[in-house]
Design an enzyme around this catalytic site. Structure first.
Site, mmCIF file in Angstrom:
data_model
loop_
_atom_site.group_PDB
_atom_site.id
_atom_site.type_symbol
_atom_site.label_atom_id
_atom_site.label_comp_id
_atom_site.label_asym_id
_atom_site.label_seq_id
_atom_site.Cartn_x
_atom_site.Cartn_y
_atom_site.Cartn_z
ATOM 1 C CD GLU A 56 -1.813 -2.395 1.276
ATOM 2 O OE1 GLU A 56 -0.731 -2.684 1.831
ATOM 3 O OE2 GLU A 56 -2.621 -3.268 0.901
ATOM 4 C CG HIS A 126 -12.226 -7.363 5.540
ATOM 5 N ND1 HIS A 126 -11.606 -8.116 6.506
ATOM 6 C CD2 HIS A 126 -11.562 -7.600 4.387
ATOM 7 C CE1 HIS A 126 -10.611 -8.806 5.964
ATOM 8 N NE2 HIS A 126 -10.555 -8.508 4.673
#
Lengths: 334, 446
Positions: A56, A126
């Site tokens: 990322e 999530h």
């Protein structure tokens, strides 16, 4: 069109109009784990739509480099929960790129898309809504749509905005929100809230998924079920609640919210992220400053609790319609 | 997460694998004995063997050198074809660095600027690489690479304006600490303090160059960083990105032995930074960073490969940080003064190249004295000028946070500061003194 299709449509328009635009991230080439980039690699080629290694901080840094060269970089972070490895690149680099170079260089061509908010069973990693962490990132814009029309128009505006933008897509809405989306290329303005329901008794402010919970709560207020009827005083059922979708978190539309609260005298802010240090705290402070003499009740926040998002307890964690209804009643009867 | 893996392997890597096979001592295998491993072309072996070096049998990667400590070419070394003009320019630019460093270091010691970082000992690495690049290759630096800017024509005035934060500071408009230079015109991206962040950015810059029809095949992105910065996750990310998403990105590591107080031995346990390149499938070389001709040759060839193949290349330049880390550091707290003195004496990059030039009659003691005196004079002149210049208008503080329309919060905060300055600007001594240093003395607020 549902929301993932709205996103995909926006990406296609952006790439068609701008040859420098590229889309990249983890697993975007085959269409993305949420189908948002479906068919784009076939349409525009692998040079413009490509997978990156699983990094990322690398994705954000790579995007900044492209943007520094005047290109349009549309990066995807697979879940907003995984944006933190890129926090340094986003806050120290992208946000400050223009300022620190005296306007010589800029990361303005960068847009980072990331699925965010809860999905019913996402657990800690999530489900998160990290918009509050970016609120102090002067130089950034943070945008959250609520529907396919909004997603397409706001995403196109984000991609073309001359500042780095984090675009958070509420993932539970990818398939569940469906509406007629204009096929043409259009933009919706950043930094502007949208009033969805006009009202005069209370201002209800939210963004992303909870906007729908707010709608449900308003319905419960006017016509509560038999079981809930005893909890909803008759006198409040005809209350006129103004519902506002904030849409842009940074810079947020203080003017629209303050104008509304000045008329209604009451404010309830609803967001999924935990309360402490959240966006609601910032809004509450600004509104009490601007509307001190107009307020008839304390600003009320309906938010996730100050815990990580818990797997088996999500129903009790989320600002669901009942909690919103309760906040409306409490605020109206203060 | 189970991820799909590419089954076809680039031809270069297959060639590399077969070379290794031929030169190794393990029994040879025919192609069908390679097994069916889904993620590698690795041959199968019945021997339980570990390894811990990319050079084989525990050897370390050699260091490429062209001239020795006395400026004489090594036997078998190819001396680059430098004409006198280029050789002199390289030496002159090298010589400028310690002069600027001495002056600015002392200026900081006198409290006239807040901070400074010298590049003592790394002159050959910086100028040798700068000379090997095209003037419009995009450079992303760490902070010890002012020499690259000087090579490209950054003026002493620009150096001083940035360090003093004057209203003529185009690089940062007085917003960043000293030595955080940048110049769009000279293709040098503005320096920022967070280490290694520029490394994955460089991969993106390289990819943009590759996509630009006007610059494809002509330019590369060049990223400088120290061996300490290479411990950051962003180094890993940048190497990965520039290799898997092939982009012409030239990685130049200045391995000067120290990250502030931390010696390289506490920074890594492997064979320096160069040993990591092959792990990423990146062409790699280690070079004597105090030999400007070796640096020049290596970087020129690295750049050629980088652009021709459109892929990352890594150069590790071995040098020694002669100066303190910065003006906020006293390096004798963690290394003996004598060690530094020895280094300076035994392996001085300037002295080495000077002897090379003198042997060819391209430089003399008289020229040295005259050149140094001239540079000193020019630098002092720029320094005196910058000292007198006001800082940018106070209002500048709010500019360039955003492009386009200024958000309400910034507008309101600017108004608030205006109100406060109007009210207290002359009554409150700390503000009164400070306002006088800024262009317009804050009158735009009053």
């Amino acid at each position: 069109m549902n929301m993932y299709q709205g996103v995909r449509d926006a990406l296609s328009h952006a790439m068609m109009r701008d040859d420098t635009a590229v889309v990249f991230g983890e697993d975007v080439a085959f269409g993305g784990v949420f189908r948002c980039t479906m068919g784009l690699a076939e349409e525009f080629g692998r040079e413009r739509v490509f997978n990156t290694p699983l990094t990322e901080q690398g994705i954000a840094g790579f995007g900044i480099g492209l943007a520094a060269m005047g290109h349009t970089a549309i990066a995807e972070i697979q879940f907003a929960d995984y944006i933190y490895p890129a926090f340094d690149q986003i806050v120290n680099e992208a946000a400050k790129y223009r300022f620190r170079s005296g306007g010589q260089f800029s990361a303005g061509g960068l847009t980072i898309r990331c699925p965010s908010m809860a999905v019913g069973h996402g657990g800690h990693y999530h489900s998160q809504s990290p918009e509050g962490f970016f609120m102090g990132g002067a130089g950034l814009k943070v945008v959250i749509p609520r529907s396919p029309i909004q997603a397409k128009g706001l995403l196109l505006a984000s991609i073309r905005d001359p500042n780095p933008v984090i675009f958070m897509e509420p993932k539970v809405l990818y398939r569940s929100s469906v509406e007629q989306v204009p096929m043409d290329d259009y933009e919706l303005p950043l930094g502007r809230a949208e009033t969805l329901v006009a009202g005069s008794d209370l201002t209800l402010l939210s963004w992303g998924t909870p906007v729908y919970h707010c709608e449900t709560a308003l319905h419960m207020l006017t016509s509560p079920s038999d079981a809930l009827a005893p909890y909803v005083p008759q006198s409040l059922r005809s209350a006129k609640v103004e519902l506002i979708d904030l849409r842009t978190i940074l810079p947020w539309d203080a003017e629209t919210v303050a104008e509304s609260v000045s008329r209604t005298g009451r404010l309830v802010v609803v967001h999924e992220a935990g309360r402490t240090g959240g966006v609601g705290a910032e809004i509450g402070a600004e509104i009490q400053k601007r509307c001190f003499l107009k307020l008839n009740a304390p600003v009320k926040l309906v938010t996730g609790w100050d815990t990580p998002v818990p797997m088996q307890f999500e129903k009790f964690y989320m600002p669901d319609p009942l909690r919103i209804l309760d906040a409306i009643i409490e605020t109206l009867t203060y | 997460m189970i991820r799909a893996v590419r089954t076809s392997v680039p031809t270069t890597r297959r060639a590399f694998a077969s070379r290794r096979l031929l030169s190794s001592s393990v029994p040879r295998f025919s192609a069908d004995q390679h097994g069916h491993l889904p993620t590698t072309q690795s041959p199968i072996t019945p021997h339980l063997e570990f390894f811990n070096s990319v050079a084989g049998e525990g050897k370390t990667i050699p260091t490429y050198r062209v001239i020795d400590g006395a400026g004489n070419p090594l036997e078998g070394a190819r001396v680059p074809e430098l004409d006198e003009a280029l050789a002199r320019k390289m030496y002159e630019e090298m010589t400028k660095l310690p002069i600027l460093d001495n002056i600015l270091y002392n200026v900081q010691r006198q409290g006239k600027i807040a901070f400074y970082m010298t590049c003592y000992g790394e002159e050959a690495t910086i100028i040798g690489s700068a000379a090997a690049l095209a003037p419009d290759d995009e450079v992303l630096g760490q902070y010890r690479e002012m020499g690259v800017l000087l090579w490209r024509g950054f003026s002493y005035d620009s150096v001083m304006n940035q360090c003093f934060g004057t209203h003529e500071d185009i690089a940062t408009k007085g917003k960043q600490m000293p030595v955080h230079f940048g110049s769009r015109e000279l293709h040098f991206h503005t320096i920022s303090s967070p280490l290694a962040t520029q490394i994955p950015q460089a991969a993106g810059v390289g990819y943009a160059l590759k996509r630009d029809p006007l610059r494809r095949g002509k330019n590369c992105a060049v990223v400088y960083f120290g061996e300490g910065a290479a411990s950051e996750g962003d180094f890993h990310a940048g190497m990965l990105l520039a290799s898997t998403i092939p982009s012409p990105t030239l990685f130049i590591c200045r391995n000067n032995g120290f990250a502030i107080s931390t010696p390289a031995s506490e920074q890594y346990h492997g064979d320096g930074i160069a040993s990591r390149g092959p792990g990423y499938g990146v062409h790699t070389i280690r070079v004597d960073g105090n030999d400007i001709l070796a640096v020049y040759n290596a970087v020129r060839e690295a750049r050629r490969r980088c652009i021709e193949e459109g892929r990352a290349v890594l150069v590790e330049a071995m040098t020694y940080r002669v100066g303190h880390h910065s003006t906020s550091d006293d390096s004798f707290a963690y290394r003996p003064r004598q060690e530094v003195e020895n280094r300076k004496r035994l392996d001085n990059p300037l002295a080495r190249f000077r002897m090379f030039l003198e042997a060819r009659g391209w430089w003399s003691a008289e020229e040295e004295d005259a050149f140094k005196a001239r540079v000193k004079g020019e630098v002092m002149q720029a320094l005196k000028r910058a000292e007198e210049l006001p800082k940018p208008p106070v209002e500048e503080m709010f500019n360039d946070v955003y492009a386009g329309e200024e958000p309400w919060n910034i507008k309101e905060q600017k108004e608030e500061l205006k109100r406060l300055l109007k009210k207290y600007g002359s009554a409150y001594e700390p503000w009164r003194t400070e306002l006088r240093k800024h262009k317009g003395e804050g009158k735009e607020f009053v």
